[in-house]
Motif scaffolding. Structure first.
Motif, PDB file in Angstrom:
ATOM      1  N   ASP A  53       0.821  -1.207   0.000  1.00 46.29           N
ATOM      2  CA  ASP A  53       0.000   0.000   0.000  1.00 46.29           C
ATOM      3  C   ASP A  53       0.852   1.253   0.000  1.00 46.29           C
ATOM      4  O   ASP A  53       1.796   1.359   0.762  1.00 46.29           O
ATOM      5  CB  ASP A  53      -0.911   0.030   1.230  1.00 46.29           C
ATOM      6  N   GLY A  54       0.474   2.208  -0.843  1.00 49.63           N
ATOM      7  CA  GLY A  54       1.146   3.496  -0.831  1.00 49.63           C
ATOM      8  C   GLY A  54       0.511   4.412   0.191  1.00 49.63           C
ATOM      9  O   GLY A  54      -0.552   4.132   0.744  1.00 49.63           O
ATOM     10  N   ARG A  56      -0.970   8.286   1.407  1.00 46.61           N
ATOM     11  CA  ARG A  56      -1.648   9.495   0.911  1.00 46.61           C
ATOM     12  C   ARG A  56      -0.820  10.659   1.429  1.00 46.61           C
ATOM     13  O   ARG A  56      -0.681  10.838   2.634  1.00 46.61           O
ATOM     14  CB  ARG A  56      -3.072   9.564   1.442  1.00 46.61           C
ATOM     15  N   ALA A  80       5.956  15.311  -6.213  1.00 44.24           N
ATOM     16  CA  ALA A  80       4.758  14.512  -6.458  1.00 44.24           C
ATOM     17  C   ALA A  80       5.013  13.457  -7.532  1.00 44.24           C
ATOM     18  O   ALA A  80       4.590  12.303  -7.382  1.00 44.24           O
ATOM     19  CB  ALA A  80       3.590  15.413  -6.860  1.00 44.24           C
ATOM     20  N   GLU A  84       4.554   9.577  -6.763  1.00 43.86           N
ATOM     21  CA  GLU A  84       3.554   8.817  -7.511  1.00 43.86           C
ATOM     22  C   GLU A  84       4.190   7.637  -8.242  1.00 43.86           C
ATOM     23  O   GLU A  84       3.602   6.556  -8.315  1.00 43.86           O
ATOM     24  CB  GLU A  84       2.806   9.721  -8.486  1.00 43.86           C
ATOM     25  N   HIS A  88       2.563   6.104  -4.422  1.00 44.26           N
ATOM     26  CA  HIS A  88       1.842   6.888  -3.430  1.00 44.26           C
ATOM     27  C   HIS A  88       0.819   7.788  -4.116  1.00 44.26           C
ATOM     28  O   HIS A  88       0.985   8.164  -5.270  1.00 44.26           O
ATOM     29  CB  HIS A  88       2.814   7.741  -2.614  1.00 44.26           C
ATOM     30  N   SER A  89      -0.227   8.151  -3.381  1.00 40.71           N
ATOM     31  CA  SER A  89      -1.212   9.125  -3.861  1.00 40.71           C
ATOM     32  C   SER A  89      -0.798  10.482  -3.328  1.00 40.71           C
ATOM     33  O   SER A  89      -0.553  10.631  -2.133  1.00 40.71           O
ATOM     34  CB  SER A  89      -2.607   8.778  -3.338  1.00 40.71           C
ATOM     35  N   VAL A  90      -0.753  11.471  -4.215  1.00 43.42           N
ATOM     36  CA  VAL A  90      -0.255  12.791  -3.823  1.00 43.42           C
ATOM     37  C   VAL A  90      -1.235  13.871  -4.263  1.00 43.42           C
ATOM     38  O   VAL A  90      -1.756  13.831  -5.372  1.00 43.42           O
ATOM     39  CB  VAL A  90       1.130  13.068  -4.451  1.00 43.42           C
ATOM     40  N   ALA A  91      -1.466  14.830  -3.382  1.00 39.86           N
ATOM     41  CA  ALA A  91      -2.258  16.016  -3.708  1.00 39.86           C
ATOM     42  C   ALA A  91      -1.425  17.242  -3.361  1.00 39.86           C
ATOM     43  O   ALA A  91      -0.772  17.278  -2.316  1.00 39.86           O
ATOM     44  CB  ALA A  91      -3.558  16.035  -2.929  1.00 39.86           C
ATOM     45  N   TYR A 113      -8.445  15.612   2.702  1.00 45.23           N
ATOM     46  CA  TYR A 113      -7.728  14.656   1.839  1.00 45.23           C
ATOM     47  C   TYR A 113      -7.313  13.416   2.634  1.00 45.23           C
ATOM     48  O   TYR A 113      -7.008  12.388   2.062  1.00 45.23           O
ATOM     49  CB  TYR A 113      -6.515  15.356   1.213  1.00 45.23           C
ATOM     50  N   PRO A 115      -4.500  12.855   4.619  1.00 46.41           N
ATOM     51  CA  PRO A 115      -3.120  12.434   4.318  1.00 46.41           C
ATOM     52  C   PRO A 115      -2.492  11.632   5.455  1.00 46.41           C
ATOM     53  O   PRO A 115      -2.816  11.832   6.622  1.00 46.41           O
ATOM     54  CB  PRO A 115      -2.385  13.765   4.133  1.00 46.41           C
TER      55      PRO A 115
END
Length: 181
Positions: A53-54, A56, A80, A84, A88-91, A113, A115
């Protein structure tokens, strides 16, 4: 099964101890990452993720006292892209685009989000804004906070002294941040 990265090489003078949560701690309180960039461990938790799992990750550019520019924060975009590519999920939250928004509203947007980790960049002239946002986010989320960028590169000792900041990355951070998470 967890993996913890970004904790090498450690000088032989520092004793490495295995943490109960699967991380590692150097007896001198310092941990070294890529290209020997300094991390200072200030909290009792360590970043530990599943092999599959990545994370957030929220990357934040703090607000200025007025709209200074509308171009995207390229340094955060580079970070990012690297994160990614690692799964990983990046915002990215560019708070400078809406300088009149109350900090509480910015914090709620970032917290929405959900995180696992929050990264900030800051220049010296907007670091006060970053400090305010970091303090409120730490209170709201209790998640690890990483600070990098020009201010952290010039004044790493000052930045790491902030009790709300868990990690400081100075100089170029793409490789170091990827190892940290």
């Amino acid at each position: 099964m967890c993996r913890v990265l970004g904790f090498q090489p450690v000088p032989q003078a520092a004793k490495i101890e295995n943490d109960a949560v699967g991380g590692f701690r150097a007896s001198d309180g310092l941990v070294y990452g890529a290209r020997n960039q300094l991390f200072h461990i200030k909290t009792k938790f360590h970043i530990c993720i599943s092999q599959r799992d990545g994370m957030r990750i929220a990357l934040v550019s703090p607000k200025w006292n007025k709209m200074v520019n509308s171009y995207p924060p390229l340094g955060l975009a580079y970070l990012a892209a690297v994160l990614e590519a690692e799964g990983h999920s990046v915002a990215i939250f560019d708070l400078g685009l809406e300088p009149d928004t109350p900090i509480e509203q910015d914090v709620e947007r970032i917290a929405g989000y959900r995180p696992d980790l929050v990264g900030f960049t800051a220049m010296t002239n907007n670091y006060h804004s970053a400090e305010q946002t970091i303090a409120r986010l730490k209170e709201r989320l209790g998640r690890p906070i990483v600070v990098g960028g020009p201010h952290a590169t010039i004044f790493p000792e000052r930045v790491v002294a902030d009790p709300h900041i868990d990690y400081v990355v100075y100089s170029e951070g793409e490789r170091t941040l990827a190892e940290l998470v």
